[in-house]
Design an enzyme around this catalytic site. Sequence first.
Site, short mmCIF file in Angstrom:
data_model
loop_
_atom_site.label_atom_id
_atom_site.label_comp_id
_atom_site.label_asym_id
_atom_site.label_seq_id
_atom_site.Cartn_x
_atom_site.Cartn_y
_atom_site.Cartn_z
N ASN A 1 40.11 35.26 37.01
CA ASN A 1 40.05 36.46 36.17
C ASN A 1 38.61 36.75 35.79
OD1 ASN A 1 40.03 34.36 33.94
ND2 ASN A 1 42.16 34.25 34.62
N HIS B 1 35.96 33.76 35.95
CA HIS B 1 36.67 32.49 36.12
C HIS B 1 37.32 32.49 37.50
CE1 HIS B 1 39.51 29.28 35.93
NE2 HIS B 1 40.56 30.07 35.87
N HIS C 1 38.58 29.73 41.13
CA HIS C 1 39.03 28.40 41.54
C HIS C 1 38.29 27.98 42.81
CE1 HIS C 1 43.23 29.05 39.43
NE2 HIS C 1 42.21 29.05 38.59
N SER D 1 45.91 35.90 31.60
CA SER D 1 46.44 34.84 30.73
C SER D 1 45.34 33.92 30.20
CB SER D 1 47.48 34.02 31.51
OG SER D 1 46.89 33.57 32.72
N GLU D 2 44.14 34.00 30.79
CA GLU D 2 43.04 33.15 30.32
C GLU D 2 42.09 33.92 29.40
OE1 GLU D 2 43.00 30.08 30.59
OE2 GLU D 2 43.65 29.38 32.57
ZN LIG Z 1 42.43 29.44 36.51
#
Ligand SMILES: [Zn+2]
Length: 257
Positions: free
Chosen positions: A36, A101, A103, A81-82
């Site tokens: 996100n 953010h 991964h 959600s973050e």
């Molecule tokens: Zn994540």
Amino acid sequence: MNHRLFKSKESELRKKMIQIAKLTYSKGMIAASDGNMSAKITENRYLVTPSGLFKGFLEEDDLVVIDKFGKVIDGNHGPSSELMMHLKAYEMRDDIGAVVHAHPPVITAFSVAGIDLTEAILPETIFILGEIKFAQYSTPTTKDVPKAIESLIKQHDALVLTRHGSLTVGKNLEEAYQKLESLEHTAKIISEAVKLKGGKMVEPLPSNEIDKLWEINEKLTGKRRPQKINDFTNDQPISHELISKTVMDVLKEMNFQ
Ligand SMILES: [Zn+2]
């Protein structure tokens, strides 16, 4: 900022965020709806990616506008959600204009293996990222995540969320994204070097060289060397043998061997 000004800033940020979201996906830093990003429009207005949508196909209208408490002001989807992790970063530092953010697989693998990269191995790391810091593991989407980054984000622009991903910040979206790309690229080089050494962890730069690089960096950017704080790294000293074994395991897992 008057209404017309922030609307035009918001419209610019929408375009930029879609570009960055697609780039993050196409460079393999996220898969599907992972990750996100957010950008500050005004002190109480932030543009964020929506929850659960595939980043490779995001459109400007999918983005959500929230206030500094996370309440939706504008948008057709739920916010990421973050969200609270992003808002914590803005709360801790006035100079942050954007948060990304992702991964990224290689740097995240280092955290899975418990291998810390705080001591710089490559000179560029200091110039672009400062210090890479590993935040303690915390359950994604819970309020433990903002807590885990709270003290680290004060002094660092590139965090690795253990067993989860990365958090990079910058004055704008391009800068936050560049730090993500640089973080993952650094991890790839180190991982290749470890592979060449048969899985043995590589040495960091000598401390006098690290001192020199920080001196140069301070002169060039005005950015000061972070103070040492008690964190994950200091709590868990890891033996050289264990590092070698875990690196081998991770490389095997990632089909690098
Ligand atoms: Zn994540």
